[in-house]
Scaffold this active site. Structure first.
Site, mmCIF file in Angstrom:
data_model
loop_
_atom_site.group_PDB
_atom_site.id
_atom_site.type_symbol
_atom_site.label_atom_id
_atom_site.label_comp_id
_atom_site.label_asym_id
_atom_site.label_seq_id
_atom_site.Cartn_x
_atom_site.Cartn_y
_atom_site.Cartn_z
ATOM 1 N N ALA A 1 0.829 -1.204 0.000
ATOM 2 C CA ALA A 1 0.000 0.000 0.000
ATOM 3 C C ALA A 1 0.866 1.259 0.000
ATOM 4 C CB ALA A 1 -0.940 -0.010 1.203
ATOM 5 N N TYR B 1 3.502 2.382 -1.925
ATOM 6 C CA TYR B 1 3.960 1.866 -3.219
ATOM 7 C C TYR B 1 5.461 1.591 -3.342
ATOM 8 C CZ TYR B 1 -0.715 3.184 -4.962
ATOM 9 O OH TYR B 1 -2.048 3.304 -5.162
ATOM 10 N N CYS C 1 10.326 -6.438 -6.634
ATOM 11 C CA CYS C 1 10.200 -7.159 -7.901
ATOM 12 C C CYS C 1 10.316 -8.671 -7.684
ATOM 13 C CB CYS C 1 11.293 -6.720 -8.860
ATOM 14 S SG CYS C 1 11.057 -5.098 -9.605
ATOM 15 N N GLU D 1 12.183 -10.770 -9.325
ATOM 16 C CA GLU D 1 13.582 -11.202 -9.355
ATOM 17 C C GLU D 1 14.220 -11.029 -7.973
ATOM 18 O OE1 GLU D 1 12.032 -9.127 -11.347
ATOM 19 O OE2 GLU D 1 12.714 -9.281 -13.429
ATOM 20 N N CYS E 1 13.841 -5.410 -14.873
ATOM 21 C CA CYS E 1 14.034 -3.956 -14.795
ATOM 22 C C CYS E 1 15.509 -3.663 -14.542
ATOM 23 C CB CYS E 1 13.161 -3.359 -13.700
ATOM 24 S SG CYS E 1 13.739 -3.702 -12.022
ATOM 25 N N CYS F 1 16.909 -4.785 -11.184
ATOM 26 C CA CYS F 1 17.017 -6.242 -11.060
ATOM 27 C C CYS F 1 18.116 -6.806 -11.950
ATOM 28 C CB CYS F 1 15.674 -6.904 -11.336
ATOM 29 S SG CYS F 1 14.526 -6.674 -9.955
HETATM 30 N N1 THU Z 1 8.228 -5.872 -11.869
HETATM 31 C C1 THU Z 1 8.946 -6.996 -11.534
HETATM 32 O O1 THU Z 1 8.571 -7.729 -10.610
HETATM 33 N N2 THU Z 1 10.064 -7.263 -12.239
HETATM 34 C C2 THU Z 1 10.513 -6.533 -13.288
HETATM 35 O O2 THU Z 1 11.574 -6.813 -13.806
HETATM 36 C C3 THU Z 1 9.703 -5.439 -13.814
HETATM 37 C C4 THU Z 1 8.629 -4.957 -12.911
HETATM 38 C C5 THU Z 1 7.024 -5.565 -11.105
HETATM 39 C C6 THU Z 1 7.169 -4.408 -10.156
HETATM 40 C C7 THU Z 1 5.732 -3.984 -9.974
HETATM 41 O O3 THU Z 1 5.166 -4.786 -8.953
HETATM 42 C C8 THU Z 1 5.075 -4.331 -11.306
HETATM 43 O O4 THU Z 1 5.952 -5.225 -11.970
HETATM 44 C C9 THU Z 1 4.820 -3.139 -12.200
HETATM 45 O O5 THU Z 1 5.969 -2.387 -12.366
#
Ligand code: THU
Length: 130
Positions: A45, A47, A52, A54, A85, A88
């Site tokens: 909540a 944000y 992620c 990974e 991303c 990651c």
């Molecule tokens: N997200 C990941 O878990 N891994 C990535 O490599 C890209 C983005 C997630 C983060 C967030 O919870 C959602 O995707 C939207 O950005």
């Protein structure tokens, strides 16, 4: 990519906690010890506190005493090719060589493969701190 890694990342996708973005993501890491570690994105909540997929998978691997990734799979629910991303990519490179494959998958299966060193060229690694 082999079916065990694909199955692992697709199975994990069901456990993603992404109520705010509506974008579930899963990661599966094949480690040098032969195990597969999975993780999902876990949003919050507040944000910025979300993590992620990974990152979750790396935490599971390190907590199990393993520190070497030999193959990577990520799965997103959208139609686009999902690669890790930027943050990651750096986190993965800490535990994976540049040659390691990164497989982008979706709920239906494999989509495209990459090499980590192409996703993060000339990376800053633990070797720099020696
Ligand atoms: N997200 C990941 O878990 N891994 C990535 O490599 C890209 C983005 C997630 C983060 C967030 O919870 C959602 O995707 C939207 O950005």
């Amino acid at each position: 990519m082999d079916a065990d890694l694909l199955d692992a990342v697709r199975d994990a996708l069901a456990y993603a906690y992404a109520p705010y973005s509506g974008f579930p993501v899963a990661a599966a890491l094949r480690a040098a010890n032969g195990k597969i570690y999975t993780g999902v994105n876990v949003e919050n909540a507040s944000y910025p506190e979300g993590v992620c997929a990974e990152t979750s998978a790396i935490s599971a691997m390190v907590t199990d005493g393993e520190r070497s990734i030999v193959e990577i799979a990520v799965a997103g629910s959208g139609d686009d090719i999902l690669t890790p991303c930027g943050g990651c990519r750096q986190r993965l490179r800490e535990f994976a060589r540049a040659e390691v494959a990164v497989h982008a998958c979706g709920p239906e299966g494999w989509r495209q493969s990459f090499v980590l060193g192409d996703l993060l060229p000339n990376a800053f690694t633990p070797a720099h701190l020696k």
